[in-house]
Design a protein around this motif. Structure first.
Motif, PDB file in Angstrom:
ATOM      1  N   ILE A   1      -4.826  -7.176   4.789  1.00  0.00           N
ATOM      2  CA  ILE A   1      -3.491  -7.834   4.969  1.00  0.00           C
ATOM      3  C   ILE A   1      -3.206  -9.202   5.446  1.00  0.00           C
ATOM      4  CG2 ILE A   1      -1.160  -7.029   6.002  1.00  0.00           C
ATOM      5  CD1 ILE A   1      -2.016  -4.163   6.019  1.00  0.00           C
TER       6      ILE A   1
ATOM      7  N   PRO B   1     -10.055  -4.498   1.050  1.00  0.00           N
ATOM      8  CA  PRO B   1      -8.790  -4.765   1.229  1.00  0.00           C
ATOM      9  C   PRO B   1      -8.460  -5.119   2.550  1.00  0.00           C
ATOM     10  CG  PRO B   1      -8.833  -2.403   1.124  1.00  0.00           C
ATOM     11  CD  PRO B   1     -10.210  -2.969   1.062  1.00  0.00           C
TER      12      PRO B   1
ATOM     13  N   THR C   1      -5.480  -5.947  -2.478  1.00  0.00           N
ATOM     14  CA  THR C   1      -6.254  -4.938  -2.861  1.00  0.00           C
ATOM     15  C   THR C   1      -7.623  -5.241  -2.843  1.00  0.00           C
ATOM     16  OG1 THR C   1      -5.663  -5.589  -5.157  1.00  0.00           O
ATOM     17  CG2 THR C   1      -4.166  -3.913  -4.222  1.00  0.00           C
TER      18      THR C   1
ATOM     19  N   SER D   1       7.872  -3.369   4.280  1.00  0.00           N
ATOM     20  CA  SER D   1       6.939  -2.995   3.346  1.00  0.00           C
ATOM     21  C   SER D   1       7.862  -3.351   1.476  1.00  0.00           C
ATOM     22  CB  SER D   1       6.336  -1.633   3.210  1.00  0.00           C
ATOM     23  OG  SER D   1       7.660  -0.649   3.210  1.00  0.00           O
TER      24      SER D   1
ATOM     25  N   CYS E   1      -6.113 -13.949  -0.579  1.00  0.00           N
ATOM     26  CA  CYS E   1      -6.906 -12.716  -1.021  1.00  0.00           C
ATOM     27  C   CYS E   1      -7.924 -13.183  -1.985  1.00  0.00           C
ATOM     28  CB  CYS E   1      -5.713 -11.954  -2.017  1.00  0.00           C
ATOM     29  SG  CYS E   1      -4.390 -11.238  -0.861  1.00  0.00           S
TER      30      CYS E   1
ATOM     31  N   THR F   1       4.562  -8.371   5.606  1.00  0.00           N
ATOM     32  CA  THR F   1       2.868  -8.653   5.481  1.00  0.00           C
ATOM     33  C   THR F   1       2.753  -8.173   3.711  1.00  0.00           C
ATOM     34  OG1 THR F   1       2.717  -6.035   5.833  1.00  0.00           O
ATOM     35  CG2 THR F   1       2.271  -7.441   7.770  1.00  0.00           C
TER      36      THR F   1
ATOM     37  N   TYR G   1      -0.282  -6.942   1.087  1.00  0.00           N
ATOM     38  CA  TYR G   1      -1.549  -5.922   0.902  1.00  0.00           C
ATOM     39  C   TYR G   1      -2.311  -6.753  -0.156  1.00  0.00           C
ATOM     40  CZ  TYR G   1      -4.443  -2.001   0.401  1.00  0.00           C
ATOM     41  OH  TYR G   1      -5.411  -1.125   0.365  1.00  0.00           O
TER      42      TYR G   1
ATOM     43  N   SER H   1       0.691  -1.101   0.131  1.00  0.00           N
ATOM     44  CA  SER H   1       0.006   0.041   0.042  1.00  0.00           C
ATOM     45  C   SER H   1       1.009   1.203  -0.040  1.00  0.00           C
ATOM     46  CB  SER H   1      -0.862  -0.043   1.288  1.00  0.00           C
ATOM     47  OG  SER H   1      -1.732   1.361   1.371  1.00  0.00           O
TER      48      SER H   1
END
Length: 488
Positions: free
Chosen positions: A84, A82, A76, A60, A97, A72, A74, A36
């Motif tokens: 994590i 969204p 979408t 990240s 996801c 982690t 992310y 993100s």
């Protein structure tokens, strides 16, 4: 300046080379899976992404590797919400996801993942609508509880004023009856002392009458001549009757007569001939039983008599003394009644004060549930929660209740927790580890009060889940405005 592809680090990275850092106005942001880019604070070269080396403190830069322990990914989830997931779940063959973005390698090779975001979004909307309806209906019930709670508190305050007035009057009555009791007791004490003196004089006189030769002794032959000890009224004093009176002794001096013989003699003088014939062994009465138990023990049987008849201390009291004793007893009864009424009023005041000082929420939304009790039974125990009072546990096999805590206060586990969502009941019964039991009661929105679960996270530490309308409040404009309209 040539544009570079970057990933955004959310925490400042001190060791990034300044020359590789791209300024925001010249950046060409590339959409990177699992990251993100809303809150970036520092840039690193694109080649640093997923290189199995943790460059950013927030992990990240490594969304698809295990280089960072706190890594982690992310999701979408286009078309849904969204969220994590841990980086360790990326490309592990399981679609975490709903858009399948965490499994691009497997998805390309095997077509494993398909997008379920629309279905998930539909289910999410259904659940959101259910929760919205629950809170909307619960909020209306809550408004009624607020109104009821305010009314009950007002009633309790009015009752408190009434009880305070009754208390003042009860204290006045108790004070007067106590004075009357003390006066009557003093008068009774004086009258009994006078009776004792009178009876001592009378006893000495009787002793002198029986002691015909004035040698300050009573022998059996003197007693036989004094026919008052003729117990069965046959005009003859038998050897058995004289022995009973003399308690097996051959001689009584004045002390013996005053301590033993006089009491038996008073009893015979007080009894009517009919009563004496009905109880031929009346002189076998033990003095201790006469004085302490007010009972006769006759032929191994026990029979109770009126205190006025049996209590040797009052046998030959004058009518005036008996009236004084009766008045003292009545004064004592009146005092006890006045004292009991005052204590009863004080107890009610104490209970009201206890209920009025409780914190029932910002709008008194919990006041209507004060001391309302709810139970839940599992295979081992029956748990009872009495709001603002106590929590108990009883085995389904029987036995006594175990106190799991008494009402303490509202508590918060973090600054983000709503204030009136967790109750603490502490100072319960001691445990084997020498600590007192305590219980946290966690409140959630429900249309009616209901105890839904009980757990014991640690030994003698309990956690309860409780539903009720009082907490059905949403912290948004919709519900806040509706609440204000209800207030108006």
């Amino acid at each position: 300046m040539e544009a570079c592809h970057v990933v955004i680090c959310t925490i400042f990275l001190f060791y990034v080379i300044i020359s590789t850092k791209c300024f925001v106005e010249n950046l060409e942001i590339v959409n990177i899976k699992g990251i993100s880019i809303e809150n970036g604070s520092l840039t690193i070269p694109y080649s640093y992404i997923n290189d199995d080396y943790c460059d950013c403190f927030d992990a990240s830069d490594e969304p698809s590797t295990s280089a960072c322990p706190n890594g982690t990914f992310y999701c979408t989830n286009k078309g849904s919400l969204p969220f994590i997931i841990p980086s360790s779940r990326v490309n592990d063959g399981i679609c975490d996801c709903c858009d399948g973005s965490d499994e691009w390698t497997n998805n390309v090779q095997k077509g494993r993942c398909y997008s379920s975001c629309e279905e998930l979004n539909h289910a999410t909307k259904i659940e959101a609508n259910r929760v919205d309806n629950l809170y909307a209906i619960g909020f209306k019930i809550r408004a009624k509880l607020v109104t009821k709670g305010i009314y009950l508190l007002k009633q309790k305050k009015n009752k408190m004023f009434q009880l305070l007035a009754l208390k003042r009057n009860a204290q006045y009555i108790r004070s007067n009856t106590m004075k009357n009791k003390e006066k009557a007791e003093a008068k009774k004490k004086k009258a009994i002392e006078e009776e004792k003196l009178r009876q001592q004089n009378e006893a000495f006189k009787i002793f002198s009458e029986i002691d015909s030769n004035k040698n300050n002794k009573i022998e059996v032959d003197k007693l036989i001549a004094y026919n008052i000890v003729d117990q069965n009224q046959d005009d003859f004093v038998s050897q058995n009757e004289s022995n009973n009176f003399m308690e097996g002794k051959k001689i009584f001096d004045l002390n013996d007569f005053m301590s033993n013989g006089w009491k038996c003699l008073k009893l015979l003088r007080y009894k009517t001939p009919k009563e004496i014939k009905h109880h031929p062994s009346i002189l076998e009465v033990k003095k201790d039983n006469l004085i302490q138990d007010n009972k006769y023990h006759i032929n191994n049987e026990t029979e109770e008599y009126n205190v006025e008849t049996v209590n040797v201390k009052e046998l030959l009291f004058t009518e005036k003394t008996k009236i004084i004793i009766h008045e003292s007893k009545e004064a004592h009864k009146l005092f006890e009644e006045a004292d009991r009424k005052l204590k009863d009023i004080q107890r009610k005041i104490s209970d009201l004060q206890k209920s009025l000082i409780n914190n029932y929420g910002l709008e008194n939304e919990f006041a209507a549930l004060y001391e309302q009790c709810y139970e839940l039974t599992n295979q081992e125990y029956t748990y009872k929660l009495c709001l603002f009072e106590k929590v108990t546990q009883r085995s389904v096999k029987g036995g006594s209740e175990v106190n799991l805590g008494v009402w303490k206060d509202w508590v918060n586990f973090s600054n983000n927790d709503p204030k009136y969502h967790t109750m603490l009941y502490d100072k319960g019964q001691y445990c084997l580890n020498h600590y007192q039991r305590f219980t946290f009661v966690h409140l959630s929105c429900g249309l009616k009060p209901k105890l839904i679960s009980v757990t014991e996270p640690n030994h003698c530490e309990y956690s309860m889940e409780f539903e009720l309308p009082s907490v059905c409040v949403r912290q948004d404009a919709k519900y806040s405005n509706e609440f204000k309209r209800e207030e108006l």
